[in-house]
Design a protein around this motif. Sequence first.
Motif, PDB file in Angstrom:
ATOM      1  N   PRO A   1       5.786  -5.886   6.182  1.00 50.62           N
ATOM      2  CA  PRO A   1       5.535  -6.125   7.605  1.00 50.62           C
ATOM      3  C   PRO A   1       4.525  -7.241   7.882  1.00 50.62           C
ATOM      4  CG  PRO A   1       5.591  -3.768   7.181  1.00 50.62           C
ATOM      5  CD  PRO A   1       5.662  -4.440   5.838  1.00 50.62           C
TER       6      PRO A   1
ATOM      7  N   ASN B   1      -6.818  -2.662   0.167  1.00 52.30           N
ATOM      8  CA  ASN B   1      -5.529  -3.348   0.293  1.00 52.30           C
ATOM      9  C   ASN B   1      -5.222  -3.818   1.717  1.00 52.30           C
ATOM     10  OD1 ASN B   1      -2.558  -3.790  -0.578  1.00 52.30           O
ATOM     11  ND2 ASN B   1      -2.390  -2.265   1.056  1.00 52.30           N
TER      12      ASN B   1
ATOM     13  N   ILE C   1       5.693 -11.136  -1.146  1.00 52.22           N
ATOM     14  CA  ILE C   1       6.245  -9.779  -1.152  1.00 52.22           C
ATOM     15  C   ILE C   1       6.756  -9.451   0.246  1.00 52.22           C
ATOM     16  CG2 ILE C   1       5.797  -7.347  -1.742  1.00 52.22           C
ATOM     17  CD1 ILE C   1       5.349  -9.368  -4.107  1.00 52.22           C
TER      18      ILE C   1
ATOM     19  N   GLU D   1      -0.605   1.826  13.117  1.00 51.15           N
ATOM     20  CA  GLU D   1       0.819   2.186  13.019  1.00 51.15           C
ATOM     21  C   GLU D   1       1.002   3.673  12.693  1.00 51.15           C
ATOM     22  OE1 GLU D   1      -1.033   0.027  11.204  1.00 51.15           O
ATOM     23  OE2 GLU D   1       0.221  -1.497  10.280  1.00 51.15           O
TER      24      GLU D   1
ATOM     25  N   GLY E   1      -5.017  -5.816   5.053  1.00 46.25           N
ATOM     26  CA  GLY E   1      -5.149  -7.257   5.249  1.00 46.25           C
ATOM     27  C   GLY E   1      -4.236  -7.787   6.340  1.00 46.25           C
TER      28      GLY E   1
ATOM     29  N   ASP F   1      -9.980   0.769  12.548  1.00 49.91           N
ATOM     30  CA  ASP F   1     -10.114  -0.649  12.244  1.00 49.91           C
ATOM     31  C   ASP F   1     -11.249  -0.871  11.235  1.00 49.91           C
ATOM     32  OD1 ASP F   1     -10.496  -3.348  12.184  1.00 49.91           O
ATOM     33  OD2 ASP F   1     -10.658  -3.616  14.365  1.00 49.91           O
ATOM     34  N   LEU F   2     -10.887  -1.215  10.018  1.00 52.42           N
ATOM     35  CA  LEU F   2     -11.873  -1.338   8.935  1.00 52.42           C
ATOM     36  C   LEU F   2     -12.679  -2.634   9.014  1.00 52.42           C
ATOM     37  CD1 LEU F   2      -9.856   0.043   5.862  1.00 52.42           C
ATOM     38  CD2 LEU F   2     -11.264   1.289   7.524  1.00 52.42           C
ATOM     39  N   SER F   3     -12.369  -3.477   9.992  1.00 48.27           N
ATOM     40  CA  SER F   3     -13.210  -4.662  10.162  1.00 48.27           C
ATOM     41  C   SER F   3     -14.547  -4.289  10.795  1.00 48.27           C
ATOM     42  CB  SER F   3     -12.498  -5.741  10.976  1.00 48.27           C
ATOM     43  OG  SER F   3     -12.341  -5.323  12.318  1.00 48.27           O
TER      44      SER F   3
ATOM     45  N   GLY G   1       0.817  -1.221   0.000  1.00 45.00           N
ATOM     46  CA  GLY G   1       0.000   0.000   0.000  1.00 45.00           C
ATOM     47  C   GLY G   1       0.844   1.261   0.000  1.00 45.00           C
TER      48      GLY G   1
ATOM     49  N   LYS H   1      -9.270 -14.181   0.097  1.00 44.95           N
ATOM     50  CA  LYS H   1      -8.645 -13.666  -1.128  1.00 44.95           C
ATOM     51  C   LYS H   1      -9.368 -14.211  -2.367  1.00 44.95           C
ATOM     52  CE  LYS H   1      -5.615 -11.048   0.851  1.00 44.95           C
ATOM     53  NZ  LYS H   1      -5.801  -9.585   0.763  1.00 44.95           N
TER      54      LYS H   1
ATOM     55  N   ASN I   1     -11.991  -8.645   8.633  1.00 51.18           N
ATOM     56  CA  ASN I   1     -10.798  -7.839   8.388  1.00 51.18           C
ATOM     57  C   ASN I   1     -10.452  -7.723   6.902  1.00 51.18           C
ATOM     58  OD1 ASN I   1      -8.557  -6.731  10.365  1.00 51.18           O
ATOM     59  ND2 ASN I   1      -7.574  -7.332   8.470  1.00 51.18           N
TER      60      ASN I   1
HETATM   61  P1  NAD Z   1       1.469  -4.557   5.362  1.00 47.25           P
HETATM   62  O1  NAD Z   1       1.376  -5.101   6.722  1.00 47.25           O
HETATM   63  O2  NAD Z   1       2.580  -3.655   5.048  1.00 47.25           O
HETATM   64  O3  NAD Z   1       0.128  -3.819   4.950  1.00 47.25           O
HETATM   65  C1  NAD Z   1      -1.133  -4.206   5.404  1.00 47.25           C
HETATM   66  C2  NAD Z   1      -1.736  -3.010   6.105  1.00 47.25           C
HETATM   67  O4  NAD Z   1      -3.122  -3.274   6.318  1.00 47.25           O
HETATM   68  C3  NAD Z   1      -1.154  -2.731   7.472  1.00 47.25           C
HETATM   69  O5  NAD Z   1      -0.199  -1.725   7.377  1.00 47.25           O
HETATM   70  C4  NAD Z   1      -2.341  -2.342   8.344  1.00 47.25           C
HETATM   71  O6  NAD Z   1      -2.294  -1.016   8.823  1.00 47.25           O
HETATM   72  C5  NAD Z   1      -3.521  -2.494   7.400  1.00 47.25           C
HETATM   73  N1  NAD Z   1      -4.637  -3.185   8.049  1.00 47.25           N
HETATM   74  C6  NAD Z   1      -4.733  -4.495   8.364  1.00 47.25           C
HETATM   75  N2  NAD Z   1      -5.906  -4.745   8.952  1.00 47.25           N
HETATM   76  C7  NAD Z   1      -6.569  -3.564   9.012  1.00 47.25           C
HETATM   77  C8  NAD Z   1      -7.816  -3.165   9.530  1.00 47.25           C
HETATM   78  N3  NAD Z   1      -8.638  -4.024  10.130  1.00 47.25           N
HETATM   79  N4  NAD Z   1      -8.164  -1.863   9.448  1.00 47.25           N
HETATM   80  C9  NAD Z   1      -7.333  -0.972   8.860  1.00 47.25           C
HETATM   81  N5  NAD Z   1      -6.151  -1.294   8.344  1.00 47.25           N
HETATM   82  C10 NAD Z   1      -5.767  -2.571   8.432  1.00 47.25           C
HETATM   83  O7  NAD Z   1       1.498  -5.864   4.410  1.00 47.25           O
HETATM   84  P2  NAD Z   1       1.314  -6.047   2.830  1.00 47.25           P
HETATM   85  O8  NAD Z   1       1.916  -7.360   2.552  1.00 47.25           O
HETATM   86  O9  NAD Z   1       1.741  -4.858   2.097  1.00 47.25           O
HETATM   87  O10 NAD Z   1      -0.262  -6.227   2.700  1.00 47.25           O
HETATM   88  C11 NAD Z   1      -1.062  -5.512   1.797  1.00 47.25           C
HETATM   89  C12 NAD Z   1      -2.059  -6.465   1.148  1.00 47.25           C
HETATM   90  O11 NAD Z   1      -1.336  -7.365   0.311  1.00 47.25           O
HETATM   91  C13 NAD Z   1      -2.848  -7.333   2.118  1.00 47.25           C
HETATM   92  O12 NAD Z   1      -4.195  -7.401   1.703  1.00 47.25           O
HETATM   93  C14 NAD Z   1      -2.208  -8.687   1.967  1.00 47.25           C
HETATM   94  O13 NAD Z   1      -3.092  -9.724   2.277  1.00 47.25           O
HETATM   95  C15 NAD Z   1      -1.841  -8.670   0.510  1.00 47.25           C
HETATM   96  N6  NAD Z   1      -0.832  -9.622   0.086  1.00 47.25           N
HETATM   97  C16 NAD Z   1       0.412  -9.607   0.617  1.00 47.25           C
HETATM   98  C17 NAD Z   1       1.339 -10.529   0.189  1.00 47.25           C
HETATM   99  C18 NAD Z   1       2.732 -10.577   0.747  1.00 47.25           C
HETATM  100  O14 NAD Z   1       3.450 -11.542   0.492  1.00 47.25           O
HETATM  101  N7  NAD Z   1       3.175  -9.561   1.466  1.00 47.25           N
HETATM  102  C19 NAD Z   1       1.001 -11.467  -0.807  1.00 47.25           C
HETATM  103  C20 NAD Z   1      -0.269 -11.447  -1.338  1.00 47.25           C
HETATM  104  C21 NAD Z   1      -1.180 -10.521  -0.893  1.00 47.25           C
END
Ligand code: NAD
Length: 287
Positions: A228, A128, A225, A77, A130, A101-103, A56, A196, A152
């Motif tokens: 965090p 985005n 990817i 964060e 998750g 919290d978007l859940s 994101g 997903k 969530n």
């Molecule tokens: P990330 O932790 O950097 O980003 C996810 C962000 O989502 C967090 O910073 C958090 O603030 C926010 N978040 C989570 N739950 C929330 C809630 N209830 N309300 C508000 N905000 C919320 O990790 P990322 O890997 O960049 O994740 C982004 C997206 O990519 C997610 O949907 C994840 O499932 C998806 N994804 C990640 C990977 C990977 O390998 N990193 C692979 C496939 C898909």
Amino acid sequence: MEKERKKKVRPEQKQRRPGMENNMKPVPETTPRPSSGGGKLKNKIALITGGDSGIGKAVALLFAKEGAHIAISYLSETKEAKHTQKLVKQYGVNCIIIKGDLSKEANCQKVIKEIISEFGQIDIVVNNAGLHWECDSIEKLSSKQLLKTFQNNFFSYFWITKYAIPYLAKGSTIINTSSVTAYRGSPSLLDYSATKGAIISFTRSLSLQLIEKGIRVNAVAPGPIWTPLIVSSFDRKKNSEFGSDSPMERAGMPNEVAPSYLFLASQDSSYINGQVLHPNGGEIING
Ligand code: NAD
Ligand code: MG
């Protein structure tokens, strides 16, 4: 409502093989479309949920570089979100950060309200946010956890979209983050991978529903990817190996994923709707 599938959208015409372009009505458009130099999203307003870090954040920075004003929603964060806000603003655009919290449905509604009161419009929605929690057995996966994961990762996308729609004009785009796990499965992320998969079906159905409003809906399904989400979910050993089993034998970086979102957000993808891009290190999956 089912659409009448075939109707006359151009004059009847027929030529002899191999056909002459200039005699076609209308003439096919083949000159390159006006493209950027950095302004592909000029003055657009983009919401990126979970835009504080990882994928994101990379999307927020790339969109800002292309001239969009950014709203970042994040869970808790604040320090990271403020830092990302600072980086975004270095591109000369505005950036607001919204904690919540978007859940919870009410928080999704609040995010949209805040963006409208700040910017008066929304043009791009990137769902985005998750989280995932590993669990290796369906028998151990509680109903409470199942619901939490869906609230969530999936309900939040539904609610954000629902409350944004009234403000989305013709030409707006919605991009949902799915995952390679939706396609190839993940034995320890049963509930997560199911959210997903739901996101893919949601993307496809919504894309058809919104065609008449001129709003396109697509998805991105990243592979491993380095973000965090990973270091906060998996154990030390798994984190040291993360991504090495992909065809490219490495994890991707968030800025290798962000261009897929830019493509789907901009008019470069104007004929693409209901589809999924797969920045996943070369894993060939169906769909
Ligand atoms: P990330 O932790 O950097 O980003 C996810 C962000 O989502 C967090 O910073 C958090 O603030 C926010 N978040 C989570 N739950 C929330 C809630 N209830 N309300 C508000 N905000 C919320 O990790 P990322 O890997 O960049 O994740 C982004 C997206 O990519 C997610 O949907 C994840 O499932 C998806 N994804 C990640 C990977 C990977 O390998 N990193 C692979 C496939 C898909
Ligand atoms: Mg974060």
